[in-house]
Design an enzyme around this catalytic site. Structure first.
Site, short mmCIF file in Angstrom:
data_model
loop_
_atom_site.label_atom_id
_atom_site.label_comp_id
_atom_site.label_asym_id
_atom_site.label_seq_id
_atom_site.Cartn_x
_atom_site.Cartn_y
_atom_site.Cartn_z
N TYR A 91 10.69 -53.27 0.17
CA TYR A 91 11.18 -54.63 0.42
C TYR A 91 10.39 -55.31 1.54
O TYR A 91 10.74 -56.40 1.96
CB TYR A 91 12.66 -54.60 0.80
CG TYR A 91 13.57 -54.33 -0.38
CD1 TYR A 91 13.55 -53.09 -1.00
CD2 TYR A 91 14.44 -55.30 -0.86
CE1 TYR A 91 14.38 -52.82 -2.07
CE2 TYR A 91 15.27 -55.04 -1.93
CZ TYR A 91 15.23 -53.80 -2.54
OH TYR A 91 16.05 -53.54 -3.60
N LYS A 116 12.51 -38.79 -2.64
CA LYS A 116 11.55 -38.35 -3.66
C LYS A 116 10.34 -37.79 -2.89
O LYS A 116 9.19 -38.16 -3.14
CB LYS A 116 11.17 -39.55 -4.54
CG LYS A 116 10.39 -39.20 -5.79
CD LYS A 116 11.23 -38.62 -6.90
CE LYS A 116 10.37 -38.21 -8.07
NZ LYS A 116 11.11 -37.46 -9.11
N ASP A 174 16.26 -38.55 -8.58
CA ASP A 174 16.56 -38.47 -10.03
C ASP A 174 17.67 -37.46 -10.29
O ASP A 174 18.61 -37.72 -11.05
CB ASP A 174 15.29 -38.15 -10.86
CG ASP A 174 14.36 -37.15 -10.20
OD1 ASP A 174 14.62 -36.78 -9.03
OD2 ASP A 174 13.38 -36.73 -10.83
N ASP A 204 19.52 -49.55 -3.31
CA ASP A 204 19.85 -50.69 -4.16
C ASP A 204 20.23 -50.21 -5.56
O ASP A 204 21.27 -50.58 -6.11
CB ASP A 204 18.62 -51.61 -4.24
CG ASP A 204 18.92 -52.88 -5.01
OD1 ASP A 204 20.00 -53.43 -4.85
OD2 ASP A 204 18.05 -53.30 -5.80
N ASP A 232 24.30 -49.82 -7.37
CA ASP A 232 24.75 -50.44 -8.63
C ASP A 232 25.30 -49.37 -9.57
O ASP A 232 26.33 -49.56 -10.23
CB ASP A 232 23.60 -51.18 -9.32
CG ASP A 232 23.57 -52.67 -8.95
OD1 ASP A 232 23.94 -52.99 -7.81
OD2 ASP A 232 23.16 -53.49 -9.80
P1 ATP Z 1 20.90 -59.55 -8.34
O1 ATP Z 1 19.51 -59.26 -8.79
O2 ATP Z 1 21.09 -60.85 -7.63
O3 ATP Z 1 21.57 -58.37 -7.66
P2 ATP Z 1 21.81 -58.80 -10.90
O4 ATP Z 1 20.67 -59.09 -11.82
O5 ATP Z 1 22.04 -57.39 -10.45
O6 ATP Z 1 21.73 -59.77 -9.65
P3 ATP Z 1 24.45 -59.80 -11.24
O7 ATP Z 1 24.35 -61.25 -10.95
O8 ATP Z 1 25.07 -58.94 -10.21
O9 ATP Z 1 23.02 -59.30 -11.68
O10 ATP Z 1 25.21 -59.59 -12.62
C1 ATP Z 1 25.06 -58.45 -13.46
C2 ATP Z 1 26.15 -58.47 -14.51
O11 ATP Z 1 27.41 -58.22 -13.88
C3 ATP Z 1 26.29 -59.84 -15.21
O12 ATP Z 1 26.61 -59.65 -16.55
C4 ATP Z 1 27.43 -60.49 -14.47
O13 ATP Z 1 28.17 -61.40 -15.26
C5 ATP Z 1 28.31 -59.30 -14.06
N1 ATP Z 1 28.98 -59.58 -12.80
C6 ATP Z 1 28.43 -59.60 -11.57
N2 ATP Z 1 29.34 -59.93 -10.65
C7 ATP Z 1 30.50 -60.10 -11.31
C8 ATP Z 1 31.83 -60.47 -10.88
N3 ATP Z 1 32.14 -60.70 -9.60
N4 ATP Z 1 32.78 -60.58 -11.83
C9 ATP Z 1 32.50 -60.35 -13.13
N5 ATP Z 1 31.28 -60.00 -13.57
C10 ATP Z 1 30.29 -59.89 -12.68
#
Ligand code: ATP
Length: 335
Positions: free
Chosen positions: A124, A171, A204, A228, A232
């Site tokens: 980053y 890693k 991994d 990050d 997720d």
């Molecule tokens: P970033 O790159 O900004 O982290 P991202 O690409 O990981 O964004 P998000 O915007 O977090 O993507 O969304 C990923 C998926 O999760 C989408 O389908 C979105 O609708 C869903 N999502 C994210 N936050 C919520 C929320 N608070 N409520 C419902 N659905 C959500």
């Protein structure tokens, strides 16, 4: 006494979930003065920058911010507002607790882990260039200073929360120098905390172990990029991104922000799940030493989830963002 807090609504679903969180935090009866500051893709057009100087000035003054997600255009020259804020304010620790919530359908039960992610360096650092056409280089920076600081934060947090084990994720078999240095720093810090079990897991393998049994982990300690991705993944254990809170902590300032992004697919439709940012608000209350209020907010979220009558679409329901916020706020007020 009123707490002055910088409120950054952000882009996409940001304003909707931010006002839901404000509604619930206000229901605690604590007094807040919100300094609303705009940042993100939405301010680019008006002020020519996604991060106007007034945002940083406000956070430096208030020392505490509650932030909705901000969008970063992919593949353009614009730097991410989040990366910039974390760097400018040196918010070096990203803390993402992942705990099973009642009534939420998920493949796993009894998950209770904390992701501690280094927030200032790694890939980053934004150091990318074209070597020759068709070849680009992205530079991964790992320093002894930042690695030691995040390791110390993780161990101190473990001690504070009575946690038993820290898993450093790496890693180093491939990136022997950079991830090797990260591990050296983690090992050195671990020696000062003999009561906490320390282990190392290759990233991994860590992902596979997490998917097999997330309850085997307690605190995960990671560099920026692995942190990050893995956070997720961990959000998936507890019902998805709509449920995952987070905080960015520095020596002076702290910024509270959920794991999810701006979710443009559902923005402006009153469909976003506000629970992630409401639980993020509870983390902010902990930081302000308002533990009782924080507990009331968490219990109110649990009560609404347990009832299962008002759920957003991501949890299989049909309720809107505002309806959920009202239901949680009512529990806070009556709780
Ligand atoms: P970033 O790159 O900004 O982290 P991202 O690409 O990981 O964004 P998000 O915007 O977090 O993507 O969304 C990923 C998926 O999760 C989408 O389908 C979105 O609708 C869903 N999502 C994210 N936050 C919520 C929320 N608070 N409520 C419902 N659905 C959500």
């Amino acid at each position: 006494m009123a707490y002055t807090v910088t409120l950054i609504p952000g882009d996409g679903i940001g304003p909707e979930v931010a006002s839901a969180a404000v509604r619930v935090l206000t229901a605690t009866g604590l007094s807040f003065e919100w300094e609303t500051e705009h940042a993100g893709a939405g301010t680019l057009g008006q002020s020519g920058t996604a991060l106007p100087p007034s945002v940083l000035e406000s956070v430096r003054r208030t020392k505490v911010a509650l932030k909705g997600p901000t969008a970063t255009p992919i593949g353009t020259g614009h730097r991410s507002v989040n990366v910039e804020l974390r760097k400018q304010l040196d918010l070096y620790a990203n803390l993402r607790p992942v705990a099973t919530l009642p009534g939420v359908k998920s493949r796993y039960e009894g998950v209770d882990l904390i992701v501690v992610r280094e927030n200032t360096e790694d890939l980053y650092s934004g150091l990318e260039h074209v070597v020759v056409p068709g070849v680009v280089e992205s530079i991964k920076i790992i320093t002894e200073k930042a690695s030691t600081r995040i390791a110390r934060y993780a161990f101190e947090h473990a001690r504070l929360k009575g946690r038993k084990k820290i898993s450093a994720v790496h890693k180093a078999n491939i990136m022997k120098l950079s991830d090797g240095l990260f591990l050296d720093c983690c090992r050195a810090v671990a020696k000062g905390y003999p009561e906490i079990t320390y282990e190392e897991v290759i990233v991994d393998n860590c992902c596979m172990q997490l998917v097999l049994d997330p309850t085997r982990f307690d605190i995960l300690l990671l560099e920026n990029l692995y942190g990050d991705i893995v956070s997720d993944l961990c959000a998936g254990f507890i019902g998805g991104l709509g449920m995952a809170p987070g905080a960015n902590i520095g020596e002076r300032e702290a910024m509270f922000e959920a794991v999810h992004g701006s979710a443009p697919d559902i923005a402006g439709k009153n469909m976003a799940n506000p629970i992630a940012l409401i639980l993020t608000g509870a983390m902010m209350l902990d930081h302000l030493n308002e533990q009782k209020a924080a507990t009331r907010v968490r219990e109110a979220v649990n009560a609404v989830l347990r009832e299962g009558k008002k759920l957003t679409r991501d949890l299989g329901g049909h309720a809107g963002t505002t309806e959920i916020a009202e239901a949680i706020a009512a529990h806070v007020e009556n709780g």
